[in-house]
Design an enzyme around this catalytic site. Structure first.
Site, PDB file in Angstrom:
ATOM      1  CB  ALA A 132      49.025 -56.667  34.299  1.00 11.29           C
ATOM      2  CB  CYS A 133      47.772 -51.332  35.783  1.00  4.92           C
ATOM      3  SG  CYS A 133      46.810 -49.840  35.421  1.00  4.92           S
TER       4      CYS A 133
END
Length: 245
Positions: A132-133
């Site tokens: 996840a960014c």
């Protein structure tokens, strides 16, 4: 500088259009857009990431692969921006991090104008270990109250620099975590949407961002969405569809 606003396009068309703009730009192009429905975008090196496809199907969440790198982003309630800069433009000759900083300063100044306590994070080694960014800010990314509110990714080739990113208005942490088979604790408290602090409209954000980017690239004018541009984008859509594991 050319300005393009496109609202509620499907995810694969959004990605194709960003890519095409990077291939045809003769001067910087600043684009603002939203998404037809919630869409998870993966970095171009994440094609083998494990996704909760049953959950995504149930919630009608699309999935695309970006032309840029970075990690997965759930696009939902947000303003998305992209900047395409011809490779021979002086601003494109800076390194990756300097370009990030240049663009982040425009976004940070915009958020501060609307009363957000936005900060640019210093250069750092990423300490995140998920797909996840938004589980941690990278170098020169933007936080408000210590929480990441903007996530961006960049690519460079022989023609242009392309950077695009999400300015989150309202977070959807549970759905984001479920899409990526993550424990919600990996994301809770690490990201935020601007609406958690106070409201601002997408149009107002875009208008102010244009003013900030004009300080870099000069006076702006609209770019027409003509048949040639859209035909080129439609022809590249399939390049950005996630095919699954």
């Amino acid at each position: 500088m050319k300005i393009l606003r496109t609202w509620n396009f499907p995810g694969k068309l959004n990605m194709a259009l960003d890519f095409v703009l990077s291939q045809i730009c003769k001067e910087p192009i600043l684009r603002f857009y939203t998404w037809a429905r919630p869409t998870l975008s993966l970095g171009k090196h994440q094609r083998s990431v494990s996704l909760n496809t049953e959950f995504m199907k149930e919630k009608v969440i699309d999935c695309v692969v970006r032309p840029t790198g970075g990690r997965a982003v759930l696009h939902w309630d947000e303003l998305t921006y992209s900047v395409a800069i011809p490779i021979d433009d002086p601003h494109a000759k800076e390194g990756v991090l300097k370009t990030y900083l240049m663009i982040s300063e425009c976004i940070k100044n915009t958020l501060c104008h609307f009363g957000y306590d936005a900060e640019i994070q210093p250069t750092k080694r990423s300490v995140s270990n998920t797909a996840a960014c938004f589980d941690a800010p990278s170098s020169y990314e933007i936080t408000v109250d210590g929480k990441k509110v903007v996530g961006s990714a960049q690519m460079r080739n022989e023609r242009a620099v392309l950077q695009h990113g999400s300015i989150v208005l309202k977070q959807h942490v549970e759905e984001y975590a479920n899409c990526l088979n993550l424990d919600i604790k990996n994301l809770r408290g690490k990201m935020a949407g601007l609406f958690e602090f106070h409201q601002v409209s997408v149009e107002a954000l875009a208008d102010r961002l244009i003013e900030e980017f004009e300080k870099l690239f000069g006076k702006s004018e609209p770019l027409s969405v003509d048949k040639t541009l859209m035909k080129a984008a439609f022809e590249r859509e399939d390049d950005f569809i996630w095919q699954g594991n």
